[in-house]
Scaffold this motif. Structure first.
Motif, PDB file in Angstrom:
ATOM      1  N   TYR A   1     -24.776 -25.739  63.472  1.00  0.00           N
ATOM      2  CA  TYR A   1     -25.120 -24.137  63.649  1.00  0.00           C
ATOM      3  C   TYR A   1     -26.018 -23.965  64.894  1.00  0.00           C
ATOM      4  N   ARG A   2     -26.765 -24.986  65.333  1.00  0.00           N
ATOM      5  CA  ARG A   2     -27.673 -24.197  66.417  1.00  0.00           C
ATOM      6  C   ARG A   2     -26.963 -24.408  67.745  1.00  0.00           C
ATOM      7  N   ARG A   3     -27.392 -23.814  68.694  1.00  0.00           N
ATOM      8  CA  ARG A   3     -26.931 -23.548  70.079  1.00  0.00           C
ATOM      9  C   ARG A   3     -27.712 -24.004  71.046  1.00  0.00           C
ATOM     10  N   ASP A   4     -28.493 -25.074  70.932  1.00  0.00           N
ATOM     11  CA  ASP A   4     -29.273 -25.465  71.954  1.00  0.00           C
ATOM     12  C   ASP A   4     -28.856 -26.704  72.559  1.00  0.00           C
ATOM     13  N   PHE A   5     -27.734 -26.847  72.564  1.00  0.00           N
ATOM     14  CA  PHE A   5     -26.883 -28.108  73.248  1.00  0.00           C
ATOM     15  C   PHE A   5     -25.615 -27.416  73.965  1.00  0.00           C
ATOM     16  N   GLU A   6     -25.216 -28.493  74.738  1.00  0.00           N
ATOM     17  CA  GLU A   6     -23.729 -28.238  75.139  1.00  0.00           C
ATOM     18  C   GLU A   6     -22.749 -28.778  74.501  1.00  0.00           C
ATOM     19  N   TYR A   7     -21.708 -28.150  74.233  1.00  0.00           N
ATOM     20  CA  TYR A   7     -20.699 -28.830  73.375  1.00  0.00           C
ATOM     21  C   TYR A   7     -19.907 -30.218  74.371  1.00  0.00           C
ATOM     22  N   ALA A   8     -20.182 -29.971  75.377  1.00  0.00           N
ATOM     23  CA  ALA A   8     -19.479 -31.171  76.247  1.00  0.00           C
ATOM     24  C   ALA A   8     -20.291 -32.259  76.067  1.00  0.00           C
ATOM     25  N   GLU A   9     -21.602 -32.115  75.667  1.00  0.00           N
ATOM     26  CA  GLU A   9     -22.389 -33.420  75.395  1.00  0.00           C
ATOM     27  C   GLU A   9     -21.846 -33.949  73.819  1.00  0.00           C
ATOM     28  N   LEU A  10     -21.546 -33.318  73.189  1.00  0.00           N
ATOM     29  CA  LEU A  10     -21.171 -33.674  71.686  1.00  0.00           C
ATOM     30  C   LEU A  10     -19.727 -34.349  71.735  1.00  0.00           C
ATOM     31  N   GLN A  11     -18.815 -33.669  72.535  1.00  0.00           N
ATOM     32  CA  GLN A  11     -17.431 -34.168  72.761  1.00  0.00           C
ATOM     33  C   GLN A  11     -17.500 -35.394  73.345  1.00  0.00           C
ATOM     34  N   GLY A  12     -18.308 -35.294  74.583  1.00  0.00           N
ATOM     35  CA  GLY A  12     -18.494 -36.741  75.390  1.00  0.00           C
ATOM     36  C   GLY A  12     -18.863 -37.783  74.529  1.00  0.00           C
TER      37      GLY A  12
END
Length: 143
Positions: free
Chosen positions: A17-28
């Motif tokens: 639920y937090r938004r202090d990261f890029e989803y590209a990081e998570l997916q990558g």
């Protein structure tokens, strides 16, 4: 045991639920981890079989797999523990490895799906690296 499990579940929910990261990081991170594990445990050699001579000449499949798995795991762990410097280091490492794979795979021919896939993963990793470094981005809040 119950408190520990609750703390882990709360931490995962907080990450989602937090938004202090890029989803590209998570997916990558997930892509690098799973592709790396596949290269390590697969019986068939993806890069040393015929058709992928340049990638196989640089390193064996298991070495590429270990590098990708460690980078992916590092990306995911640094996201969870909110360590800004390690997030940047692993995002840059992922971008460099995906760029090398895209170039080496492209040298063997652009007619296979792995070439644009590695290129897209490079773009995602580079985007994550650039966004982490922006001074006012939401991705930088976890210093």
């Amino acid at each position: 045991m119950g408190n520990t499990l609750t703390a882990v579940v709360d931490r995962i929910i907080d990450l989602v639920y937090r938004r202090d990261f890029e989803y590209a990081e998570l997916q990558g991170g997930w892509v690098a981890l799973f592709w790396g594990l596949w290269l390590v445990v697969a019986k068939a050699r993806a890069f040393t079989d015929d058709g992928w001579t340049h990638v196989g000449q640089v390193a064996p499949d298991r070495v590429w797999g270990m590098a990708l798995a460690l980078i992916g795991l590092g990306q995911l762990v640094s996201l969870v523990v909110r360590h800004y410097r390690w997030r940047r280091i692993f995002a840059l490492a992922a971008a460099m490895v995906w760029a090398a794979l895209a170039v080496l795979l492209g040298m063997d021919g652009f007619y296979r799906l792995a070439v644009p896939s590695a290129g897209m993963f490079f773009v995602g990793a580079a985007w994550g690296y650039l966004r982490i470094g922006m001074p006012n981005s939401d991705a930088r809040k976890s210093i």
